[in-house]
Structures are given as structure tokens and as C-alpha cells.
Design an enzyme around this catalytic site. Sequence first.
Site, PDB file in Angstrom:
ATOM      1  N   ALA B  49       1.020  -1.016   0.040  1.00 44.04           N
ATOM      2  CA  ALA B  49      -0.089  -0.007  -0.162  1.00 44.04           C
ATOM      3  C   ALA B  49       0.855   1.108   0.005  1.00 44.04           C
ATOM      4  O   ALA B  49       1.801   1.435   0.952  1.00 44.04           O
ATOM      5  CB  ALA B  49      -0.834   0.101   1.189  1.00 44.04           C
ATOM      6  N   GLU B  50       0.751   2.036  -1.052  1.00 41.15           N
ATOM      7  CA  GLU B  50       1.519   3.167  -1.302  1.00 41.15           C
ATOM      8  C   GLU B  50       1.725   4.326  -0.096  1.00 41.15           C
ATOM      9  O   GLU B  50       2.589   5.198  -0.224  1.00 41.15           O
ATOM     10  CB  GLU B  50       1.606   3.623  -2.556  1.00 41.15           C
ATOM     11  N   ASN B  51       0.740   4.329   0.820  1.00 43.87           N
ATOM     12  CA  ASN B  51       0.763   5.227   1.928  1.00 43.87           C
ATOM     13  C   ASN B  51       1.924   4.594   2.929  1.00 43.87           C
ATOM     14  O   ASN B  51       2.371   5.377   3.966  1.00 43.87           O
ATOM     15  CB  ASN B  51      -0.384   5.213   2.670  1.00 43.87           C
TER      16      ASN B  51
END
Lengths: 213, 213, 231, 231
Positions: B49-51
Site C-alpha cells: 500500500a503506497e501510503n
Amino acid sequence: MDVGVDYRRVIAEWAAKEIKPGMHVNLGIGMPTLVAGFVPEHYNVMFHAENGILGTGPYPIKGGEDENLCDAGGFPVTAVPGASFFDSTMAFGIIRRGYLDVTILGALQVSEAGDLANWIVPGKRVPGMGGAIDLAQKSKKVIVLMNHTNKSGEAKIVKKCTLPLTAPSCVDVIITERAIIDVINNELHVRRILAPYTMEEVISSTEAELHFS
Amino acid sequence: MDVGVDYRRVIAEWAAKEIKPGMHVNLGIGMPTLVAGFVPEHYNVMFHAENGILGTGPYPIKGGEDENLCDAGGFPVTAVPGASFFDSTMAFGIIRRGYLDVTILGALQVSEAGDLANWIVPGKRVPGMGGAIDLAQKSKKVIVLMNHTNKSGEAKIVKKCTLPLTAPSCVDVIITERAIIDVINNELHVRRILAPYTMEEVISSTEAELHFS
Amino acid sequence: MNHVRQISKVVSLKEALSHIKRGTSLMYGGFGGIGSPPSIIEALLQMKVSQLDLIGNDAGFPNIGIGRLISEGRARSLLTSHIGSNPNAGRLMTENKLDVTFFPQGTLAEKIRAGGMGLGGILVDVGLGTMAEEGREKVEIQNKTYLIEEALTAEVAIVYAKQADEYGNLVFDKSARNFNPLVAMAADVTIVEAEQIVPNGELDPENIVTPGVFVDYIVQSEGVNWQWMWE
Amino acid sequence: MNHVRQISKVVSLKEALSHIKRGTSLMYGGFGGIGSPPSIIEALLQMKVSQLDLIGNDAGFPNIGIGRLISEGRARSLLTSHIGSNPNAGRLMTENKLDVTFFPQGTLAEKIRAGGMGLGGILVDVGLGTMAEEGREKVEIQNKTYLIEEALTAEVAIVYAKQADEYGNLVFDKSARNFNPLVAMAADVTIVEAEQIVPNGELDPENIVTPGVFVDYIVQSEGVNWQWMWE
């Protein structure tokens, strides 16, 4: 003339007076490491080690050394409350961003303009700059501790550095066994002459022009 | 024609077949998030998840949501054994360095050359690219899940994108409710037509040239 | 049972080091030897591998850390920030047997990180007005001059970690962290020597410094086999 | 007694926010509102501060995170990666009341980190062949083209942390970390809202994400005061 052990402690003690409560300070290898011993503990100074520690404490008690808790010179240290460990990009980010109040390091030559040379002697010693360029260029105040002259008796405080620079116009204070000298607007102002040396001895062992006020 | 819920699940299930054991996979918002449900747990796929998470697990049981453990779409997730949390530079470092095996995302248009447009409709919607450019450009395999046509019935698989690009030549597979299409050397090769659609229906709803082999 | 065993990256030293050959470009963790992987370095010495292109903070000490390889003449080049603590490195350099390139330490760290993060490089003003700017391309941003320093990567990185799980997530030990997390990201093949190897899920996801995706092989450390200067 | 109390950076919200004025450039942590400091944002709303130049990952949701300030028209500009989750931002942009500049998310994160680390910028190839390269200076390195992306800094950063000690060392909470450690380094004045404030020495030095030297003020959080989309 060489600086004996006593002189080294005297120089370190004078340097320690430049450190105020709450400051962030990096001490170079050699004489500068002695400075920590003269900074009152209640000043809560945070000592920075460029290998990746903010908040180093004194050398551990004999036998309590941790091989993985050392300063940038490779000597065992401790960590004070509030210390943090991090990688070398963070260590140098703190430096580069300008958060070090004081850096204390050694020098081969310092010029009237505050130019610093301390990393290479062409054709002789080429140790590399390590973190010296980052530290010298980016610290708010750079204090040089060194012998007033080199082993051949030649002046190390010069009109213009003949050795390759570590950083131009970066030195704020020079402390030797003979004098404390402030670099102000490309001029060297002698703040104090240290006993037993005389003004004449300081002037004659310095190539650069000195100002007295 | 809109893609109904069933179609969305069919598309997601086909997409899941592209995922192999041990892969690192990023799923975009919307239809792509459905894909995770079709990947066998024993594949030990690491979802990114790119967060700032590597190793997200399924939606937590109702009431067990953690407001600070969410995917990039803002929905609660869990963390699998081996997961790690980090800041957004690390999240995108993993992407930029090319460690994502598969990225699955939505699209407004895809061209014959595999050009992807999914972040802006000039004069209308300008949501911004978010992490789509990084993901589309840097993932080893980019799979687009989308309706075969837009709400007005216009082809979304086109000779040349008319919308601003997210990334050129990045799409490897297009999966719609009508077909699975591989992008190979600037050509679109239909791998499978999905029931109840016919070859004619797929061709007529596609602007770009399709190859059948 | 329909169960695929979680893939473990734990291998023997021999298997891991098969990726290091004559002429391999090799990044190493460590700062004055602290945090350099002792068992990997020992095995490389025994393997007689040579002509290495090394990238790391310093040249260690003559018998400590990467210094052991350098002292034995196993490197043909070295990108580093200083070699002062290893006179053998200076001697080999003077004899033109070791090609040494220096960078300011913080710049070197960022160049390696940039490689690991898939960036092309960084802009930095450290070193302006010194030899460190020689031969460097420059760029002006808002009337300030910066050096363009390109990213560094290598074929193999050797890393020392306190703990690794089987997936390769890493935590480090105090000042032994230094360049380790940076080189761990910047190589095609990353080999980790870990003091302790634990099952996945044992490390707190919050405290992991290097995500396992960057790691290819994990070997069990046999511990430091050199004498520290202060000992 | 010859004892100077350890300096604490813990202050009231009012004192901390006195540094934010009309026209202040303000970086914020948070990703879709998660990890944005709720009590600081609430206080800024009540302070009626306006004309802010915002820098952060996204525009939040209409009533979540930084979206609350944007929806109320308190920003005049926004450097970000997307605003899709906050239609108010899109409306204000269309009405020319909010000047929005977009960057690819990873590029934005690195630009802010570069500011925090005292770099001039980074070289990145993400966005080549798209609108993201328009107006950007480029450089060739080893026959590859990169965009020159300059570092970003701001006057003030607002940060949300799980724990802070009195010196300002920070740890974060899972995916609420996101941009927080980055903006914490990149501002002249860094204000941290912490869920929990602990004495120095309570946080493990090994697990600290943001060293306290970057932090200027710490305020006690009163907790999230908005409803999440999934609730």
C-alpha cells in the site's frame, strides 16, 4: 613544538566554554573529543556522532563497552536519555540542514578568511575528507583546535591555505596552545593569549595578520 | 454499458490469475481491491500500500478496524506476518526501484502501445495523479481493469490516447468485462473473450486494432 | 495439505557468496568496521575473490571490517569518504594498485540511498569551493549552485543486521546501523549476515528499518572475529 | 541545586499555533486524512487563519483531515499529488480560488525529504513522457534523462505522532506515519501533535523515527474529531 597532554586539556577546556545549554554539538576525532569532559552535564548538550547517534554520553565504565555503540572515531560511548540511533543519511541530514550549533575539529591550516584545510596533504597523506566537509560547511559555528605550528615549526594560521580546502570561509574560532582567535569578516582577532606565551610569540608563529583590540 | 457487481468480480478473478506465489503486488482503488480476495492465502503474496505498508491483509472483522491501519484508499486493513510500516519515501522507493511484480489499476483510456491515461479529464475532472505515474511506470507488470467502454458507450481501448497520459507504454494486460487483452510489442492481442460477449462485440466496442491468434 | 511453506531466504554462506566473483561491484555496510559483516568478510578472504570494485564509507582498519579485504589487495577500486584508518589502503593507492575516489560522507550516503530508491541522483551544495566539486556537473536552482551527484548501485551488497526474519525484514544494532540500510537497498543482490534469524511476524512491523523486499539472502553470523582498536 | 531542568518543548496549542499566520507556507502530514493532526486542524479552523500555502500528499476528504481547512477556503495554494477525494478542492480550483500544483506522489515525498535533509533536490525519471515533465529542467546521466526536482521546505509543518518525548523524538502509528516524518524535517518550525507525551528516555533510541532535533513544539492531542468514510 608539540602540544603536550596538559595543553590539550587546556585547549579543550577553552573550547568547552563556547558550548551553551541545549546545544547540538559534533566533536571531531582527537583533541576535540576531550571537550565533552568539560561541558557540565546539566547543560543537556546533545552530542552528535556522524555515524548515526544523536545524544552520545561518556565512555562507558571499563568492561561495559558495547562494540556496536561507538562514536565516529570508533570508540565506545554511551547514550543519554533522549538519544536516538539512525542511518548515515539521517546523521548527515541533521548536519546538512544546519542543526549543529557547534562543530569542533582539527586542522592542518586555517586562513585569514576562515578557510579550513584538514583532509589531504598532496603527495603525502590522503586520508579522505570523511564527514569534515559536511560538518565544516554546514555547522553554525566551527571551532578549530590545533597546535599553533606544525611539527617543523611552520605557521598553520596562514594568509591563504596552500593545502586543498575542506571548506572555504567556515572557521569561526581558532584555539591553539598559544591563543584564542576569532575569525570576523575575513580578519583574525586575537581574543586571548594563553600563558605562558606572549603577544610577540603568537605574532611570530602566525603567518596571517592578527588584530588585537 | 456499466459493469455490474458480478462482472466486477469476474474481472477481479481473472486478474488474480496473473498473481504468482511470493509476488509483491499493488492494488489500486476500486475494482482492483477486489482482486485480493481471489489470491490464495498460501501464495504468501505481499500486498503493498503506497501510503506505507508492505504486507496488508484482509479487511478486519467488523468492529476491529484500526483508524491508523488503512490502505491507500483509506479503508481499514490488517497486517500479515512479515509486514512492515514505513514512510512514503520508502513506499515509493520500493515502487521506483522496480520491486513491484504486479500493479493493478483502473483506466480512462489505454492505447495500442500500452499508453495509460487515468488521472485527468481536461476541463472536467482533475483529481491528480497520486501514485499512479510511479506505479504505472515502474511496476514489472501493469494490469488495467476497466469497463470496456465509457458511460457514453465510447471505446476506452483506443489507437492513441486523447487524454493526458499517466505513463507511456506501460500496460501489459487489459481486462474488461468483454475480454482479456495482452499488449505485446505495440499490438493488442486478445487472449480470451469473456462470455456472454462475442468476438464481433469486442471488436466493435474497441477503437484500436485487435489481434487474434 | 494445501499449504505452501513461506519462502525463507536463509541460505548457507557458500550459496549466498556464489554471487560474488572476480570483478564484482560490492557495497558494504560498516563505519570503521562497526557494522561490517564479519562472517561474510572472512568467507570472502577464504574464497580468494579479487579485483572487487568496492563502495562503502571507509577502508576500515588494517585487520578490522572491510579493511581485511583491502589489506589483502582484493579490491581494484574503492568509492569511499576516507581511508585514514587503514594505512594499507593509502599504500595501495600510492602504488596505483587501488583506484580510490572520495566523496564527502553525507554525499556518499545520499548517493547510495538514491540508488536504492530508484532515483537518478541528488543535488547537493556540500563540497562547493573544494576539490570535491572538480569534474562535477552543476546546476543553478533559485540562484544557488548545486553539484549533480548521480545515484550509486552495485551488483552485490553485504549487510550486517541485528535481527532478520525469514522474509528479510531487518533491524540493526545502535551505531552498527550506519550505511547498512542504505547499501541493503542499492544492490541487485543483497546478502545479509544476521546475528539472529527469527520467523516472520516476530519483528514489530513498526520498528523494521529495511523491508524484506530488498533482501535476497540471509546467512547466520558467526560473530565478530577481529579485535577492536579499543580492546 | 546546580541543576538545569531538561528543556521541554511541550506547549499549549495556542502558543504553538502563534507561528501560523495569514499567508504562512504550511506542510502537513497525512494521507487521506489518516495521520493528519486533528486538534491542530480544529484550532486552525477556529483561529480563522487564511491564505495558507499548503504542501501535502492530498486534499483529504471534505470533512476529514486537511480537507476541513481546504473546504473552508483557508488555502490559496496547494502543492500535492491528488485532490480526488475532496470535491471542494476541485471546485475551488476550477473557480480559480485555489492554485493547485500536482506532482507524482513519490516525487512529492522525495522533494519534501530533500528539503528536510538540506539537499537542493533530486533527479527522477518518473513522469517522463507525461504532463508531469512540463516546465521541468532535465539532465542526462549515462544517456538516461532525468527531471530535476527541487527540494521543498515550508515555514511551518504540522505533524501527528503516536508518541513524543519532551525533547521531540517521535514515533508514529502504522499507516499514520506516511508524510509525517518527511514534513517534520522540512519546515523552519515543526509543531507536533502527539497522542502521548513521555519523558526523555522512555522511547527506545533504536525505534525513534524522527530525532527530536527537528521538532520545535509539542502539543497534546485531543484525538480525532471527524468521522472516517468507512465508519
